[in-house]
Design an enzyme around this catalytic site. Structure first.
Site, mmCIF file in Angstrom:
data_model
loop_
_atom_site.group_PDB
_atom_site.id
_atom_site.type_symbol
_atom_site.label_atom_id
_atom_site.label_comp_id
_atom_site.label_asym_id
_atom_site.label_seq_id
_atom_site.Cartn_x
_atom_site.Cartn_y
_atom_site.Cartn_z
ATOM 1 N N PHE A 167 0.877 -1.173 0.000
ATOM 2 C CA PHE A 167 0.000 0.000 0.000
ATOM 3 C C PHE A 167 0.915 1.224 0.000
ATOM 4 C CE2 PHE A 167 -2.107 3.214 2.725
ATOM 5 C CZ PHE A 167 -3.340 3.347 2.095
ATOM 6 N N LEU A 188 1.256 5.091 -0.042
ATOM 7 C CA LEU A 188 0.666 6.408 0.119
ATOM 8 C C LEU A 188 1.772 7.443 0.385
ATOM 9 C CD1 LEU A 188 -1.883 8.190 0.582
ATOM 10 C CD2 LEU A 188 -1.893 7.420 2.949
ATOM 11 N N GLY A 229 3.832 12.822 4.508
ATOM 12 C CA GLY A 229 3.752 11.670 5.417
ATOM 13 C C GLY A 229 2.487 11.780 6.239
ATOM 14 N N PHE A 275 9.142 4.536 1.826
ATOM 15 C CA PHE A 275 8.802 3.676 2.973
ATOM 16 C C PHE A 275 7.756 2.602 2.663
ATOM 17 C CE2 PHE A 275 9.724 7.652 5.711
ATOM 18 C CZ PHE A 275 11.030 7.263 5.950
ATOM 19 N N GLU A 277 1.366 3.654 10.001
ATOM 20 C CA GLU A 277 -0.104 3.809 9.891
ATOM 21 C C GLU A 277 -0.578 5.078 10.594
ATOM 22 O OE1 GLU A 277 -2.031 0.766 8.844
ATOM 23 O OE2 GLU A 277 -0.252 -0.463 8.652
ATOM 24 N N THR A 322 1.423 8.433 12.811
ATOM 25 C CA THR A 322 2.194 8.513 14.064
ATOM 26 C C THR A 322 1.247 8.639 15.263
ATOM 27 O OG1 THR A 322 2.246 10.918 13.970
ATOM 28 C CG2 THR A 322 4.081 9.757 12.883
HETATM 29 C C1 FAD Z 1 8.881 0.728 8.993
HETATM 30 C C2 FAD Z 1 7.956 1.640 8.258
HETATM 31 C C3 FAD Z 1 7.012 1.106 7.401
HETATM 32 C C4 FAD Z 1 6.152 1.947 6.676
HETATM 33 N N1 FAD Z 1 5.288 1.388 5.748
HETATM 34 C C5 FAD Z 1 4.545 2.204 4.960
HETATM 35 C C6 FAD Z 1 3.739 1.658 3.898
HETATM 36 O O1 FAD Z 1 3.684 0.440 3.691
HETATM 37 N N2 FAD Z 1 3.040 2.518 3.112
HETATM 38 C C7 FAD Z 1 3.066 3.875 3.299
HETATM 39 O O2 FAD Z 1 2.402 4.584 2.551
HETATM 40 N N3 FAD Z 1 3.823 4.421 4.291
HETATM 41 C C8 FAD Z 1 4.568 3.623 5.119
HETATM 42 N N4 FAD Z 1 5.351 4.161 6.114
HETATM 43 C C9 FAD Z 1 5.374 5.612 6.300
HETATM 44 C C10 FAD Z 1 4.689 6.077 7.582
HETATM 45 O O3 FAD Z 1 3.304 5.919 7.470
HETATM 46 C C11 FAD Z 1 5.127 7.536 7.801
HETATM 47 O O4 FAD Z 1 6.506 7.520 8.137
HETATM 48 C C12 FAD Z 1 4.326 8.232 8.873
HETATM 49 O O5 FAD Z 1 2.981 8.400 8.469
HETATM 50 C C13 FAD Z 1 4.920 9.597 9.244
HETATM 51 O O6 FAD Z 1 5.212 10.355 8.132
HETATM 52 P P1 FAD Z 1 6.660 11.041 7.999
HETATM 53 O O7 FAD Z 1 7.662 9.987 8.214
HETATM 54 O O8 FAD Z 1 6.707 11.799 6.731
HETATM 55 O O9 FAD Z 1 6.737 12.042 9.230
HETATM 56 P P2 FAD Z 1 6.193 13.554 9.281
HETATM 57 O O10 FAD Z 1 4.797 13.608 8.786
HETATM 58 O O11 FAD Z 1 7.190 14.449 8.668
HETATM 59 O O12 FAD Z 1 6.163 13.804 10.851
HETATM 60 C C14 FAD Z 1 7.333 14.145 11.603
HETATM 61 C C15 FAD Z 1 6.888 14.406 13.045
HETATM 62 O O13 FAD Z 1 5.959 15.498 13.086
HETATM 63 C C16 FAD Z 1 4.770 15.087 13.716
HETATM 64 N N5 FAD Z 1 3.615 15.795 13.127
HETATM 65 C C17 FAD Z 1 3.286 15.901 11.811
HETATM 66 N N6 FAD Z 1 2.145 16.596 11.677
HETATM 67 C C18 FAD Z 1 1.736 16.913 12.934
HETATM 68 C C19 FAD Z 1 0.613 17.620 13.461
HETATM 69 N N7 FAD Z 1 -0.337 18.128 12.673
HETATM 70 N N8 FAD Z 1 0.529 17.761 14.806
HETATM 71 C C20 FAD Z 1 1.471 17.233 15.628
HETATM 72 N N9 FAD Z 1 2.550 16.572 15.194
HETATM 73 C C21 FAD Z 1 2.668 16.394 13.859
HETATM 74 C C22 FAD Z 1 4.695 13.583 13.495
HETATM 75 O O14 FAD Z 1 3.837 12.957 14.424
HETATM 76 C C23 FAD Z 1 6.152 13.210 13.659
HETATM 77 O O15 FAD Z 1 6.452 13.095 15.024
HETATM 78 C C24 FAD Z 1 6.218 3.349 6.865
HETATM 79 C C25 FAD Z 1 7.155 3.888 7.751
HETATM 80 C C26 FAD Z 1 8.031 3.062 8.428
HETATM 81 C C27 FAD Z 1 9.036 3.660 9.332
#
Ligand code: FAD
Length: 377
Positions: free
Chosen positions: A117, A119, A125, A150, A358, A360
């Site tokens: 999946f 996204l 993110g 990711f 899924e 944070t």
């Molecule tokens: C092992 C692993 C497997 C994964 N598998 C998949 C997958 O199969 N498919 C897929 O699509 N994605 C996948 N992901 C991605 C994952 O869903 C994202 O890493 C996650 O949603 C966070 O996005 P980001 O890393 O861009 O962090 P960011 O969105 O940049 O966030 C950075 C920090 O800011 C905080 N933050 C952001 N916005 C806000 C807000 N409005 N208020 C307060 N705090 C906020 C976050 O909570 C976090 O602490 C995977 C990630 C990992 C590590």
């Protein structure tokens, strides 16, 4: 025994015979992941919550959550592979046309086709409405361009559910979901990420360079991709919660076994009240996680409007609980907890994943708070 008890017993038996003996290969060396996934499919474990019409068992989501939790107890890697695959299956089930369901679901449910999946992107993110991958209609085709990051199961998967913008001016309402196949021209997978835990869990970027796919691979209707993704994630949070709960239960199991064996001051450390206090807190958090997990799973069976809130609560609570339980398990192991030869260091690092994937923990809290604020006038 009823069917549920039989399958739960079969899951434990399968996990003991076919997963536990290969812990080193699966969890530390990253081998056998594909083979074990296929076995899970062949033995019917993937099929549990899916409609019989597509080869599923038509059983409840609570039951599936219990099975996923048992798999996670033995292998966080396989639980995560299964979780990511389930996301692709849910997307097709929730958003696909009848033809798409008939074409893909039976093979995915049997584990003959693995799915991902996709996204998340480099600049999108927590806020997936900002994705930049484009899908442009060209006659009977769509042409996809962009990069996903990711993506779990990337490289092993046969099918990728990819979210792309079909109408960028409409933001989230301009996103559509597509089925990309691994053999599509212009599609490629980047190098596997070097992660802090679960070295055998495939995870990589996807590159879509002028990928031309027939219009029949648009999932459901144009511009309905964001809704499909959000509904998919509600279910994905339940399997993530099952993963976190299984990991926490394993950490407690290892810690208690060790505490009964390890002696200091002439007594097993399990006899010390401070260690018992840790064990009590760990046990209580695990039981609370299980109850929340089962509540969210029940709401999904009932197609309840409360599902998004409770899926977020279950995922938020169980991820936090797993991180805390695994940290306490390391503490109970003392210096040995810090050494990779012992099981709890691996669980400690693995638990962190559940506070990120899924959505944070911060994003779960936003969902929970928004629901509560709406409920109370
Ligand atoms: C092992 C692993 C497997 C994964 N598998 C998949 C997958 O199969 N498919 C897929 O699509 N994605 C996948 N992901 C991605 C994952 O869903 C994202 O890493 C996650 O949603 C966070 O996005 P980001 O890393 O861009 O962090 P960011 O969105 O940049 O966030 C950075 C920090 O800011 C905080 N933050 C952001 N916005 C806000 C807000 N409005 N208020 C307060 N705090 C906020 C976050 O909570 C976090 O602490 C995977 C990630 C990992 C590590």
């Amino acid at each position: 025994m009823n069917i549920e008890e039989e399958i739960l017993a079969a899951t434990e038996d399968f996990a003991k015979k076919h997963i536990a003996p290969f812990e080193k290969e699966i969890e530390r060396e990253g081998k056998l992941v594909e083979e074990k996934f296929r076995e899970l499919g062949k033995h019917g474990f993937i099929a549990i919550p899916f409609p019989e019409k597509y080869g599923g068992l038509g059983e409840s989501f609570e039951f599936y959550a219990k099975v996923a939790e048992k798999i996670a107890f033995e292998s966080g890697t396989l639980a995560a592979v299964l979780g990511a695959h389930s996301l692709s299956v849910f997307s097709i089930l929730l958003g696909g046309t009848e033809q798409q369901k008939e074409k893909y679901l039976p093979k995915m449910i049997r584990g003959e086709l693995m799915g991902s999946f996709a996204l998340t992107e480099q600049n999108a993110g927590s806020n997936p409405a900002d994705i930049e991958t484009r899908a442009v209609k060209d006659g009977d085709f769509y042409v996809l361009d962009g990069t996903k990051v990711f993506t779990t199961n990337a490289g092993l998967s046969d099918i990728y559910v990819v979210m792309a913008k079909t109408d960028p001016a409409r933001g989230a309402r301009g996103i559509s979901a597509f089925i990309v196949e691994k053999t599509d021209e212009g599609f490629s997978v980047g190098r596997q990420e070097d992660k802090m835990a679960f070295p055998g869990l495939p995870n990589a970027s996807l590159f879509l360079n002028n990928v031309r796919i027939p219009k029949e691979r648009l999932l459901g209707r144009e511009n309905s991709g964001f809704i499909i993704a959000m509904k998919t994630l509600d279910l994905g949070r339940i399997t993530a919660s099952a993963g976190a709960t299984g990991l926490a239960r394993r950490a407690l199991y290892e810690a208690v076994k060790y505490a009964k064996r390890r002696e200091q001051f002439g007594k097993p450390i399990a006899s010390f009240e401070m260690i018992q206090s840790y064990i009590a807190e760990m046990g209580a958090k695990i039981e609370a996680s299980k109850l929340l997990l089962l509540k969210a799973a029940r709401l999904s069976n009932e197609k309840s409007r409360d599902l998004p809130k409770f899926a977020a609560i279950a995922k938020y609570f169980s991820a936090k609980a797993a991180a805390d339980v695994a940290r306490k398990a390391v503490q109970i192991f003392g210096g040995y907890g810090f050494i990779e030869d012992y099981p709890v260091a691996r669980l400690y690092k693995g638990a962190k994943m559940y506070e990120i994937i899924e959505g944070t923990s911060e994003i779960q809290k936003l969902i929970i708070a928004n629901s509560i604020i709406k409920e109370i006038e």
